[in-house]
Structure formats: C-alpha cells, structure tokens
Write a protein that holds these residues in place. Sequence first.
Motif, short mmCIF file in Angstrom:
data_model
loop_
_atom_site.label_atom_id
_atom_site.label_comp_id
_atom_site.label_asym_id
_atom_site.label_seq_id
_atom_site.Cartn_x
_atom_site.Cartn_y
_atom_site.Cartn_z
N MET A 256 54.15 44.06 91.73
CA MET A 256 53.82 43.22 90.57
C MET A 256 54.14 43.94 89.26
N ALA A 257 53.90 45.24 89.20
CA ALA A 257 54.20 46.00 87.99
C ALA A 257 55.70 46.04 87.73
N PHE A 258 56.50 46.25 88.77
CA PHE A 258 57.95 46.27 88.60
C PHE A 258 58.46 44.89 88.19
N ARG A 259 57.91 43.84 88.78
CA ARG A 259 58.34 42.48 88.42
C ARG A 259 58.00 42.16 86.97
N GLY B 281 64.16 41.71 80.92
CA GLY B 281 65.23 40.74 81.17
C GLY B 281 66.21 41.17 82.24
N ILE B 282 65.73 41.95 83.22
CA ILE B 282 66.59 42.37 84.33
C ILE B 282 65.88 42.07 85.64
N GLY B 283 66.57 42.23 86.74
CA GLY B 283 65.96 42.00 88.04
C GLY B 283 65.04 43.14 88.44
N ILE C 70 63.71 48.84 90.24
CA ILE C 70 63.26 49.76 91.30
C ILE C 70 64.38 50.74 91.63
N ASN C 71 65.62 50.25 91.73
CA ASN C 71 66.75 51.12 92.02
C ASN C 71 66.92 52.18 90.93
N ARG D 32 66.61 56.21 91.35
CA ARG D 32 67.72 57.08 90.92
C ARG D 32 67.22 58.17 89.97
N GLU D 33 66.32 57.80 89.05
CA GLU D 33 65.77 58.79 88.12
C GLU D 33 65.03 59.90 88.87
N VAL D 34 64.26 59.52 89.88
CA VAL D 34 63.53 60.51 90.68
C VAL D 34 64.51 61.43 91.40
N LEU D 35 65.59 60.87 91.92
CA LEU D 35 66.58 61.69 92.61
C LEU D 35 67.26 62.69 91.68
#
Length: 88
Positions: free
Chosen positions: A42-45, A52-54, A59-60, A64-67
């Motif tokens: 729900m937080a990501f949505r 204004g993005i999916g 999430i992706n 990626r930032e964590v990686l």
Amino acid sequence: MRDEYDFSNAKRAKDVPHLAKLQEEAKGKSRIMIMLDNDVLMAFRAKAEAEGIGYQTLINRALREVLNTRPVDEATLRKVLREELEAH
C-alpha cells in the motif's frame, strides 16, 4: 493437462505480432510472483500514485538502490565512531 488439447498448429509468441511486441517490451525483465506485506504494498502504491509512476517501477527502483549501496564494514564504522567521539 488434458490429452484432447492439440497444440500441433500452435504458433510461437514471437510469430504472433501483439505477443512479439509484448516480449520485446519486456526484454531484460522477468515475470515473478512475490509476496509482500500489505502495508508495504500500500505504501509503494500510494507513493507511486503521488509520483505518477507504476508501483512496480517504484519497487524495482528501490531494490536497485539497495543493490547499489555498500554495506558499512567494521573498519569504516570504527573510524566514524572514533571521529564522532573525538569531536565531542
């Protein structure tokens, strides 16, 4: 699967124009199933809607930032703590 299904005349996705287009758009990505806690989803949505993005894109991006972040090693942590203790 049932024996009566006959796929002998079936076409590969690459030979069906709209499926080929979908495959091309998804290059470099994989479809997976993942279980997330409802509050996280729900937080990501909510954040994705505000930006204004999916939400899957968001999430992706977060993954990626964590990686791309380096974990703090013991030597760095000791150095920072020493500097902070000396400053006070």
